[in-house]
Motif scaffolding. Structure first.
Motif, PDB file in Angstrom:
ATOM      1  N   LYS A  51       0.836  -1.198   0.000  1.00  0.00           N
ATOM      2  CA  LYS A  51       0.000   0.000   0.000  1.00  0.00           C
ATOM      3  C   LYS A  51       0.872   1.251   0.000  1.00  0.00           C
ATOM      4  O   LYS A  51       1.317   1.695  -1.030  1.00  0.00           O
ATOM      5  CB  LYS A  51      -0.955   0.017   1.184  1.00  0.00           C
ATOM      6  CG  LYS A  51      -1.806   1.286   1.140  1.00  0.00           C
ATOM      7  CD  LYS A  51      -2.963   1.303   2.037  1.00  0.00           C
ATOM      8  CE  LYS A  51      -3.722   2.606   2.062  1.00  0.00           C
ATOM      9  NZ  LYS A  51      -3.488   3.591   1.075  1.00  0.00           N
ATOM     10  N   ASP A  52       1.120   1.817   1.187  1.00  0.00           N
ATOM     11  CA  ASP A  52       1.943   3.015   1.313  1.00  0.00           C
ATOM     12  C   ASP A  52       3.401   2.595   1.315  1.00  0.00           C
ATOM     13  O   ASP A  52       3.874   1.989   2.265  1.00  0.00           O
ATOM     14  CB  ASP A  52       1.618   3.757   2.611  1.00  0.00           C
ATOM     15  CG  ASP A  52       0.172   4.212   2.657  1.00  0.00           C
ATOM     16  OD1 ASP A  52      -0.412   4.432   1.589  1.00  0.00           O
ATOM     17  OD2 ASP A  52      -0.364   4.354   3.763  1.00  0.00           O
ATOM     18  N   SER A  53       4.098   2.927   0.241  1.00  0.00           N
ATOM     19  CA  SER A  53       5.452   2.426   0.093  1.00  0.00           C
ATOM     20  C   SER A  53       6.326   3.481  -0.581  1.00  0.00           C
ATOM     21  O   SER A  53       5.983   4.663  -0.610  1.00  0.00           O
ATOM     22  CB  SER A  53       5.428   1.124  -0.712  1.00  0.00           C
ATOM     23  OG  SER A  53       6.654   0.472  -0.632  1.00  0.00           O
ATOM     24  N   LYS A 103       7.133  14.755  -0.564  1.00  0.00           N
ATOM     25  CA  LYS A 103       6.808  13.450  -1.139  1.00  0.00           C
ATOM     26  C   LYS A 103       8.024  12.589  -1.418  1.00  0.00           C
ATOM     27  O   LYS A 103       7.885  11.443  -1.821  1.00  0.00           O
ATOM     28  CB  LYS A 103       6.030  13.633  -2.457  1.00  0.00           C
ATOM     29  CG  LYS A 103       4.622  14.160  -2.298  1.00  0.00           C
ATOM     30  CD  LYS A 103       3.918  14.163  -3.643  1.00  0.00           C
ATOM     31  CE  LYS A 103       2.456  14.524  -3.494  1.00  0.00           C
ATOM     32  NZ  LYS A 103       1.735  14.387  -4.773  1.00  0.00           N
ATOM     33  N   SER A 104       9.218  13.143  -1.231  1.00  0.00           N
ATOM     34  CA  SER A 104      10.415  12.399  -1.604  1.00  0.00           C
ATOM     35  C   SER A 104      11.559  12.647  -0.618  1.00  0.00           C
ATOM     36  O   SER A 104      11.522  13.590   0.162  1.00  0.00           O
ATOM     37  CB  SER A 104      10.865  12.796  -3.009  1.00  0.00           C
ATOM     38  OG  SER A 104      11.319  14.134  -3.023  1.00  0.00           O
ATOM     39  N   PHE A 105      12.552  11.781  -0.710  1.00  0.00           N
ATOM     40  CA  PHE A 105      13.809  12.001  -0.006  1.00  0.00           C
ATOM     41  C   PHE A 105      14.929  11.471  -0.874  1.00  0.00           C
ATOM     42  O   PHE A 105      14.700  10.727  -1.836  1.00  0.00           O
ATOM     43  CB  PHE A 105      13.810  11.367   1.394  1.00  0.00           C
ATOM     44  CG  PHE A 105      13.742   9.868   1.421  1.00  0.00           C
ATOM     45  CD1 PHE A 105      14.894   9.100   1.434  1.00  0.00           C
ATOM     46  CD2 PHE A 105      12.516   9.210   1.464  1.00  0.00           C
ATOM     47  CE1 PHE A 105      14.832   7.714   1.474  1.00  0.00           C
ATOM     48  CE2 PHE A 105      12.442   7.829   1.511  1.00  0.00           C
ATOM     49  CZ  PHE A 105      13.608   7.073   1.516  1.00  0.00           C
ATOM     50  N   THR A 106      16.152  11.878  -0.551  1.00  0.00           N
ATOM     51  CA  THR A 106      17.317  11.473  -1.328  1.00  0.00           C
ATOM     52  C   THR A 106      18.305  10.746  -0.434  1.00  0.00           C
ATOM     53  O   THR A 106      18.730  11.287   0.596  1.00  0.00           O
ATOM     54  CB  THR A 106      18.003  12.693  -1.973  1.00  0.00           C
ATOM     55  OG1 THR A 106      17.047  13.391  -2.776  1.00  0.00           O
ATOM     56  CG2 THR A 106      19.175  12.262  -2.841  1.00  0.00           C
ATOM     57  N   PRO A 120       2.423  11.931  -0.070  1.00  0.00           N
ATOM     58  CA  PRO A 120       3.361  12.512   0.892  1.00  0.00           C
ATOM     59  C   PRO A 120       4.014  11.409   1.728  1.00  0.00           C
ATOM     60  O   PRO A 120       3.414  10.354   1.976  1.00  0.00           O
ATOM     61  CB  PRO A 120       2.478  13.406   1.764  1.00  0.00           C
ATOM     62  CG  PRO A 120       1.260  13.676   0.947  1.00  0.00           C
ATOM     63  CD  PRO A 120       1.059  12.444   0.103  1.00  0.00           C
ATOM     64  N   LEU A 121       5.251  11.662   2.134  1.00  0.00           N
ATOM     65  CA  LEU A 121       5.928  10.725   3.033  1.00  0.00           C
ATOM     66  C   LEU A 121       5.160  10.662   4.351  1.00  0.00           C
ATOM     67  O   LEU A 121       4.685  11.687   4.841  1.00  0.00           O
ATOM     68  CB  LEU A 121       7.358  11.199   3.303  1.00  0.00           C
ATOM     69  CG  LEU A 121       8.277  11.293   2.096  1.00  0.00           C
ATOM     70  CD1 LEU A 121       9.619  11.906   2.501  1.00  0.00           C
ATOM     71  CD2 LEU A 121       8.482   9.940   1.444  1.00  0.00           C
ATOM     72  N   LEU A 122       5.022   9.478   4.898  1.00  0.00           N
ATOM     73  CA  LEU A 122       4.317   9.323   6.171  1.00  0.00           C
ATOM     74  C   LEU A 122       5.123   9.978   7.294  1.00  0.00           C
ATOM     75  O   LEU A 122       6.359   9.939   7.290  1.00  0.00           O
ATOM     76  CB  LEU A 122       4.093   7.846   6.468  1.00  0.00           C
ATOM     77  CG  LEU A 122       3.216   7.078   5.475  1.00  0.00           C
ATOM     78  CD1 LEU A 122       3.108   5.611   5.886  1.00  0.00           C
ATOM     79  CD2 LEU A 122       1.839   7.706   5.339  1.00  0.00           C
TER      80      LEU A 122
END
Length: 139
Positions: free
Chosen positions: A51-53, A85-88, A121-123
């Motif tokens: 699901k949320d991944s 919504k993201s990370f590096t 969005p990131l949780l």
């Protein structure tokens, strides 16, 4: 300065070309091992891969030094940037004996809802855990 997640690398004979170098394809595998360990041991049970991944949307690597079969290497995994919504990921393939960086990898990962097939969005739980590994890259 944030923490780094360390992954020891066991090279295989098949990783090496006829010149004794570790092929760049396998160096990417080493970075993937670092990300896999990070997901399992840092994000852990907060990940629901159905699901949320997370999905990878960009990978950029620089090869700074040769990596040879006899080199003792490990991967340092940290977080370079956290967005909505993201990370590096910032990863370094380190030569333990020479105390040098052999390769560097930047990987952008996006939150993704697999049921709806859209970015998300990131949780908040992920963000809190990621912040522990956020490093200052302005040095």
């Amino acid at each position: 300065m944030g923490k780094t997640y360390i992954t020891e690398i066991q090279k295989r004979f098949s990783d090496v070309d006829m010149f004794g170098h570790v092929n760049n394809v396998y160096i990417q595998d080493y970075f993937d091992l670092g990300k896999t360990g990070f997901y399992a041991n840092v994000l852990g049970s907060s990940m629901n891969w159905h699901k949320d991944s997370l999905v990878i949307v960009s990978v950029h690597s620089d090869y700074l030094e040769q990596t040879r079969y006899e080199d003792e290497v490990y991967v340092e995994t940290a977080i370079e940037k956290i967005g909505n919504k993201s990370f590096t990921f910032l990863q370094k393939l380190m030569d333990k004996n020479r105390e040098r960086v052999n390769a560097v990898c930047h990987t952008v990962v996006v939150g993704f809802d697999f049921e709806k097939q859209v970015s998300m969005p990131l949780l908040p739980d992920w963000v809190e855990k990621l912040k522990e590994y956020l490093v200052d890259t302005t040095e």
